[in-house]
Enzyme design. Structure first.
Site, PDB file in Angstrom:
ATOM      1  N   SER A 124      -2.868  20.613  24.320  1.00  0.00           N
ATOM      2  CA  SER A 124      -4.183  21.027  23.822  1.00  0.00           C
ATOM      3  C   SER A 124      -4.491  20.343  22.489  1.00  0.00           C
ATOM      4  O   SER A 124      -3.596  20.120  21.670  1.00  0.00           O
ATOM      5  CB  SER A 124      -4.188  22.547  23.632  1.00  0.00           C
ATOM      6  N   TYR A 137     -10.971  18.664  22.774  1.00  0.00           N
ATOM      7  CA  TYR A 137     -12.182  19.320  22.279  1.00  0.00           C
ATOM      8  C   TYR A 137     -12.731  18.396  21.199  1.00  0.00           C
ATOM      9  O   TYR A 137     -11.959  17.697  20.546  1.00  0.00           O
ATOM     10  CB  TYR A 137     -11.847  20.659  21.606  1.00  0.00           C
ATOM     11  N   THR A 183     -12.398  19.423  28.423  1.00  0.00           N
ATOM     12  CA  THR A 183     -12.711  20.815  28.797  1.00  0.00           C
ATOM     13  C   THR A 183     -14.191  21.084  28.559  1.00  0.00           C
ATOM     14  O   THR A 183     -14.687  20.918  27.446  1.00  0.00           O
ATOM     15  CB  THR A 183     -11.833  21.783  27.974  1.00  0.00           C
ATOM     16  N   LYS A 200     -12.151  19.387  33.045  1.00  0.00           N
ATOM     17  CA  LYS A 200     -11.573  20.725  33.252  1.00  0.00           C
ATOM     18  C   LYS A 200     -12.624  21.796  32.970  1.00  0.00           C
ATOM     19  O   LYS A 200     -13.295  21.745  31.941  1.00  0.00           O
ATOM     20  CB  LYS A 200     -10.384  20.918  32.305  1.00  0.00           C
ATOM     21  N   HIS A 211     -10.945  28.888  32.526  1.00  0.00           N
ATOM     22  CA  HIS A 211     -10.221  29.030  31.262  1.00  0.00           C
ATOM     23  C   HIS A 211      -9.346  30.298  31.273  1.00  0.00           C
ATOM     24  O   HIS A 211      -9.141  30.954  30.263  1.00  0.00           O
ATOM     25  CB  HIS A 211     -11.213  29.099  30.096  1.00  0.00           C
TER      26      HIS A 211
HETATM   27  C1  LIG Z   1      -3.463  31.457  25.143  1.00  0.00           C
HETATM   28  C2  LIG Z   1      -4.274  30.443  25.881  1.00  0.00           C
HETATM   29  C3  LIG Z   1      -4.765  29.334  25.202  1.00  0.00           C
HETATM   30  C4  LIG Z   1      -5.501  28.365  25.907  1.00  0.00           C
HETATM   31  N1  LIG Z   1      -5.928  27.241  25.242  1.00  0.00           N
HETATM   32  C5  LIG Z   1      -6.589  26.286  25.915  1.00  0.00           C
HETATM   33  C6  LIG Z   1      -6.966  25.082  25.264  1.00  0.00           C
HETATM   34  O1  LIG Z   1      -6.679  24.873  24.095  1.00  0.00           O
HETATM   35  N2  LIG Z   1      -7.657  24.170  25.981  1.00  0.00           N
HETATM   36  C7  LIG Z   1      -7.984  24.357  27.312  1.00  0.00           C
HETATM   37  O2  LIG Z   1      -8.607  23.489  27.923  1.00  0.00           O
HETATM   38  N3  LIG Z   1      -7.598  25.480  27.947  1.00  0.00           N
HETATM   39  C8  LIG Z   1      -6.908  26.432  27.296  1.00  0.00           C
HETATM   40  N4  LIG Z   1      -6.507  27.558  27.949  1.00  0.00           N
HETATM   41  C9  LIG Z   1      -6.787  27.712  29.388  1.00  0.00           C
HETATM   42  C10 LIG Z   1      -5.621  27.161  30.203  1.00  0.00           C
HETATM   43  O3  LIG Z   1      -5.524  25.771  30.071  1.00  0.00           O
HETATM   44  C11 LIG Z   1      -5.770  27.503  31.691  1.00  0.00           C
HETATM   45  O4  LIG Z   1      -7.040  27.085  32.116  1.00  0.00           O
HETATM   46  C12 LIG Z   1      -5.581  29.001  31.964  1.00  0.00           C
HETATM   47  O5  LIG Z   1      -4.536  29.507  31.179  1.00  0.00           O
HETATM   48  C13 LIG Z   1      -5.262  29.235  33.427  1.00  0.00           C
HETATM   49  O6  LIG Z   1      -5.182  30.596  33.716  1.00  0.00           O
HETATM   50  P1  LIG Z   1      -3.804  31.422  33.790  1.00  0.00           P
HETATM   51  O7  LIG Z   1      -3.351  31.594  32.372  1.00  0.00           O
HETATM   52  O8  LIG Z   1      -4.202  32.690  34.428  1.00  0.00           O
HETATM   53  O9  LIG Z   1      -2.832  30.608  34.583  1.00  0.00           O
HETATM   54  C14 LIG Z   1      -5.769  28.537  27.273  1.00  0.00           C
HETATM   55  C15 LIG Z   1      -5.261  29.660  27.942  1.00  0.00           C
HETATM   56  C16 LIG Z   1      -4.516  30.592  27.264  1.00  0.00           C
HETATM   57  C17 LIG Z   1      -3.947  31.766  28.021  1.00  0.00           C
END
Ligand SMILES: Cc1cc2nc3c(=O)[nH]c(=O)nc-3n(C[C@H](O)[C@H](O)[C@H](O)COP(=O)(O)O)c2cc1C
Length: 398
Positions: free
Chosen positions: A109, A137, A163, A261, A285
């Site tokens: 990330s 981002y 994203t 994404k 997300h």
């Molecule tokens: C704590 C946390 C932080 C996340 N940070 C980002 C991020 O910085 N960039 C991004 O594109 N997605 C981020 N996501 C989304 C994840 O990449 C992913 O889409 C999501 O966790 C999938 O769902 P799941 O946790 O139920 O498997 C984040 C998710 C979580 C749980």
């Protein structure tokens, strides 16, 4: 709990809850608003049932697949998880090492605490073939973004993940309640009401005191002032909403594949193809942005149909068992991103915790394939599942 004894992701979740302060656990575990989408993402997998082939056995079962030409030991990559470095010291490097050990890819990330060069080095710890992608981002402005893209390119990241579901941060009520803004912010005075939570988790606290405190965002370097402080991201996101025409600019400075994404509808998949994307990720997300958007598993068939074999389609959201991964592949995903399932392991025990999460999911996938009577992930298709929920039926009719 000893993470080596965890038998499923829920055990790792419990271990994370016990090691991490509530503010950190809830940041990881929680979703936006009423958390309807967060719950639906996992529930959707229960509406897809298997159609196994009986009385078949094969000499071997092949779980491998390729994504953008990279071979993966099973159809999964580790999702970008912002602030992984607050879950465990050097969290991003720990997760990248575990992914490399397992023959999976890791997506870093923008919102990360370890330098992207160090994470790439960690991803090479066990295999020179491990793919690393960088999730972008536009926080920090164009000059900072160009510098980051240049660093990612030189460090060996092979794809850029853009994203598109975060024009502002979602409304995460648990974070508001737990004072995450105050705890990660600069004012000592504002932290005081929330300190008992940190003080009552001495294992987490001492690991950060030993590491010299919470790091800053090492991959968003603001010209003239240095790494962006952790808490500035929330306001920076709202000034950095990405638009389709930004992809033209990004294409000019990034030479490799672009993965979009956060796609939830067929029209956006077509738009991504028109702008030159090489793959899309069906994602909401993890239910952290727009609440009550549909479960990603429900959105997957529409996006797969729109992509029409022109680009690879990945998906994430709610993956907690290997059977979920197999169902997503049956419905057209090339592979999935594992999000919280590995991050619980990270928060519970660093690299060893991530490895445990991956091992659990890998064993699940292998067992599921055998019980389905299917010799290889590449042979999975929709004939191995039945989708009876109303949302699926709607998608299949349209
Ligand atoms: C704590 C946390 C932080 C996340 N940070 C980002 C991020 O910085 N960039 C991004 O594109 N997605 C981020 N996501 C989304 C994840 O990449 C992913 O889409 C999501 O966790 C999938 O769902 P799941 O946790 O139920 O498997 C984040 C998710 C979580 C749980």
């Amino acid at each position: 709990m000893d993470i080596r004894r965890a038998i499923n992701v829920e055990d790792l979740r419990r271990a994370a809850r016990s090691r991490a302060p509530r503010v950190i656990f809830d940041y990881l575990d929680g979703g936006a608003d009423a958390e309807v989408t967060l719950a639906e993402n996992t529930r959707a997998f229960n509406h897809v049932t298997f159609r196994p082939r009986g009385a078949v056995a094969f000499p071997s079962y092949d779980l491998r697949t390729t994504v953008l030409g990279h071979e993966l030991s099973f159809p999964a990559m580790l999702a970008p998880i912002g602030y992984s470095g607050v879950m465990f010291p050097d969290g991003e490097a720990a997760a990248a090492r575990a992914a490399s050990k397992a023959g999976l890819g890791y997506i870093l990330s923008t919102v990360s605490c370890c330098k992207l060069e160090d994470v790439r080095a960690a991803a090479l710890a066990y295999s020179s073939m491990s793919p690393s992608w960088f999730q972008l981002y536009l926080v920090g402005g164009r000059a900072a973004t160009e510098a980051t893209i240049d660093r990612a390119q030189r460090a060996g990241y092979s794809a850029l993940v853009i994203t598109v579901d975060s024009p502002i941060a979602g409304n995460r009520e648990r974070d508001l309640r737990n004072g995450i803004k105050q705890l990660l912010g600069a004012s000592t005075f504002a932290k005081i009401p929330y300190l008992p939570d940190l003080l009552s988790h001495p294992r987490w606290l001492s690991s950060y005191l030993a590491a010299g405190g919470l790091p800053q965002l090492q991959n968003v370097i603001i010209p003239g002032s240095g790494p962006m402080p952790l808490m500035d991201v929330v306001s920076a996101l709202s000034r950095a909403a990405i638009q389709w025409n930004d992809l033209d600019w990004i294409r000019r400075i990034w030479r490799g594949p672009i993965v979009v994404k956060g796609i939830m509808i067929g029209d956006d998949a077509k738009r991504a193809i028109d702008t030159g994307a090489t793959a899309v990720i069906v994602s909401n997300h993890g239910g952290r942005q727009l609440d009550t958007v549909s479960a990603t598993l429900h959105a997957l068939p529409e996006v797969v149909a729109a992509a029409d074999g022109q680009i690879e389609v990945l998906m994430d959201g709610g993956i907690r068992r290997g059977a979920d991964i197999i169902k997503a592949v049956c419905l057209g995903a090339r592979a999935v991103l594992i999000g919280r399932a590995y991050a619980y392991g990270l928060a519970a025990g660093g690299e060893a915790g991530v490895t445990r999460a991956i091992d659990i999911l890998l064993a699940d996938c292998d067992r599921t394939l055998r019980l389905l009577g299917c010799p290889a992930v590449s042979a999975l298709d929709c004939s191995y599942v039945e989708t009876r929920s109303p949302a699926f039926m709607q998608n299949q009719q349209s």
